[in-house]
Design an enzyme around this catalytic site. Sequence first.
Site, PDB file in Angstrom:
ATOM      1  N   ASP A  96      10.264 -36.310  -9.947  1.00 23.55           N
ATOM      2  CA  ASP A  96      11.473 -36.551  -9.179  1.00 23.55           C
ATOM      3  C   ASP A  96      10.990 -36.693  -7.727  1.00 23.55           C
ATOM      4  OD1 ASP A  96      14.142 -36.371  -8.150  1.00 23.55           O
ATOM      5  OD2 ASP A  96      13.691 -34.293  -7.650  1.00 23.55           O
TER       6      ASP A  96
ATOM      7  N   ASP B 130      18.214 -33.462 -12.185  1.00 22.43           N
ATOM      8  CA  ASP B 130      17.025 -33.500 -13.033  1.00 22.43           C
ATOM      9  C   ASP B 130      17.140 -32.615 -14.262  1.00 22.43           C
ATOM     10  OD1 ASP B 130      15.620 -35.079 -11.142  1.00 22.43           O
ATOM     11  OD2 ASP B 130      15.251 -33.272  -9.975  1.00 22.43           O
TER      12      ASP B 130
ATOM     13  N   CYS C  79       0.830  -1.203   0.000  1.00 24.01           N
ATOM     14  CA  CYS C  79       0.000   0.000   0.000  1.00 24.01           C
ATOM     15  C   CYS C  79       0.865   1.254   0.000  1.00 24.01           C
ATOM     16  CB  CYS C  79      -0.933   0.023   1.203  1.00 24.01           C
ATOM     17  SG  CYS C  79      -0.027   0.186   2.743  1.00 24.01           S
TER      18      CYS C  79
ATOM     19  N   ASP D 170      13.470 -30.818  -9.526  1.00 23.82           N
ATOM     20  CA  ASP D 170      14.052 -29.608  -8.954  1.00 23.82           C
ATOM     21  C   ASP D 170      15.574 -29.616  -8.893  1.00 23.82           C
ATOM     22  OD1 ASP D 170      14.368 -31.487  -6.874  1.00 23.82           O
ATOM     23  OD2 ASP D 170      14.621 -29.834  -5.466  1.00 23.82           O
TER      24      ASP D 170
ATOM     25  N   CYS E 151       3.174   1.656   2.951  1.00 24.06           N
ATOM     26  CA  CYS E 151       4.381   0.828   2.838  1.00 24.06           C
ATOM     27  C   CYS E 151       5.431   1.571   2.005  1.00 24.06           C
ATOM     28  CB  CYS E 151       4.097  -0.497   2.148  1.00 24.06           C
ATOM     29  SG  CYS E 151       2.787  -1.453   2.892  1.00 24.06           S
TER      30      CYS E 151
END
Lengths: 52, 725
Positions: B444, B628, B41, B624, B44
């Site tokens: 995986d 892989d 906002c 991940d 912030c």
Amino acid sequence: MEVLAYLIPISLFLGGIGLVAFLYTVRSNQYDDPEGDAQRILNNEWDDHPKP
Amino acid sequence: MTGQTSSSAAACPGCIASPAEPARVTPRDAQIALSLPGIHCSACIATVERELNAFPGVEDARVNLTLKRAMVKAAPDLNARDLIPVLERAGYEAHELDPGALSATQTDKTGRELLMRLAVAGFASMNVMLLSVSVWSGATDATRDMFHWISAAIALPAIAFSAQPFFANAWGALRVRRLNMDVPIVLAILLALATSLSETALSGKHAYFDAALTLTFFLLAGRYLDYRTRAIARSAAEELTALEVPRATRLVGGIEEEVAVADLKLDDLVLVRPGGRMPVDGEIVSGRSELDRSLLTGETTPVFAQEGLKVSAGEVNLTGPLTIRATAVGEDTSLHQMADLVAIAESGRSRYTSLADKAAKLYAPGVHILAAFSFLGWYVYSGDIRTALNVAAAVLIITCPCALGLAVPAVTTAASGRLFRNGMLIKHATALERLAEVDTVVFDKTGTLTDGKPEVTDLSSHSEDDLQVALALAEASAHPLSVALARAAREAGIEPANLQDIKEVPGFGTEAAYNGQRARFGRAAWTGGEAENVTAAWLAIGDQKPVAFYFSDSLRKGAAEAVSAFQLAGKDVMLISGDTQGAVENLANWLGIHAWEAEALPQDKAARVQEMGDQGRRVLMVGDGLNDTAALAAAHVSISPASALDAARVASDIVLLGNDLSPISEACQTANAATRRIRENFRIATVYNVIAVPLAVAGLATPLIAALAMSASSITVSLNALRLR
């Protein structure tokens, strides 16, 4: 039909202003943070004078 | 505020701050980028900017709420780590971003250029349309000619500027003797301009300047949508990369210094603290610890590490500080050699032809043949080359793939937007089409179906006494097994026993005095337990027989749902892991996966996926780890979670942002729906052609009909795509 002689240049000129204004906003990064700009307007900080 | 003075000084040289200016402006200001996931906002923004600007050394800080980032211009010696605590005190979570990895989205040149062209085409087409409307509503003779000339004066430069991407693409395709969608587009635009110009010169009735411009405008809109969708995904993916700032601690003559990983050289001594990742391949010179190799091999059991052990980049140091001597840096590390495997596997994927390409292949020659035949037919029939050319131009304009150009990007934009809200990033343009074709899903194990975090399985089988001692010992260590045990014991309402002299022995476990006896919690060999093939930690109190606590990898949220959703959808689900037989079998049985493979090397994984691809299966790989990556690249389409290694995320088409796996099956449904919409859109575009083309061939098409048909079909196609949202 003489009125066309004024109206056409005027309409082209106005369209041109719109285009130039848009190009200016793109060039000055005004579309980088649309959400932030929408929120910043609610901020009280620079209400009295523009941010230097 | 420092931010104010520096910018005002630039604008007004007479300001008070200006004398100090030359001293402060050093040749290179530090650019610090911070990720602020919690801001939302205007308050912030104000707080963050105020806190940052008030910090000594900060010259200018600016928050970008859309990207949830802050860019800080600061004195060269200022570090992001100085600023993060400031923001955390103010209540905002902040992470350092690597500005180097962000550079591509910071200067979004391509996007801006496309937007400029789109704007020019839009403004020009509005003006020309205004003039055309007066022609259509009955302007004649000199007035009509004047309107046509003005239109030409606007259209020619506007198209010369805004249609450049199409010209470039078409030329690129023609130069290698191929046809793409841009060839008929360019031909239509150029022929429309040429015939309209000659018609205007001969004071003819029909000019297609407005059609040429609207065509350019709609097609650019499609391109821009396409570009935006991917730019958003790319910037989010880049942010993930930028979050891992590649830094290492180098020891020079016993003194620690922070350097970029890229600056490390052979034989450098590198200090890796507990929780840190190995930046290079090397050999341990001093220190004892345990290593988590799960990202590289899929093994869940930590490996004991001491002097002389070889380590590879990407492994995580768990308990004690390690000093390693670099034996391979940069391109030579095993991490990078894995990337070469990826490059080999990826060449297979580029063979995929997207739906749009398939359509273009059918469409482009068809349109050209049709236009050529109408030209020939009319030339033979009327003997007038001008009429024949006009008809051919009308055919090309009417058939021009305006709706086809929007058909795919409008759908992918809508679908990607929907998936993005569900926490998925679509990185590749054709990922959705490929995802819709999937019939086999390969998972995986470690880090994908499981969290990669251990969980105690047999807490209730231990005595209260043992648990209290174990808890007290476990809480003294940051080792994943200890953390898991401590959490589980606390949740079960166990209070820690009162121990004295608790100390951690890196690589082995924790030790303390309990009622005058020695109590140890750690590795089997150290505590006197028997090593087994399952992940376990042993507790030994005095002379009592050591007891084992067994651990298994906790299931990732949504994993069971995702697997069963795929099985319900009739897809084959497989589990291929580098972990041990027992661990993989347990998980497979638990999830109801019948096909599983354990102890698979990275090459095995990739080869297995490749083999299935060669058998004609469409494989979705979800993984991940570094082990892989090659399989991810070899698969028809691939997904990796945000927690994955950078290399794995780069190799995959879709990145899962949240921790939950369940959006994957939903993504498949969205992909199916998206492909269906794309096909529908092609059909809509064809129907409109079927109606309008005979009119054009018969020489009955007017610029008004062309404009109406073009706008109507483009809008229908876009609305159809919006149904996906």
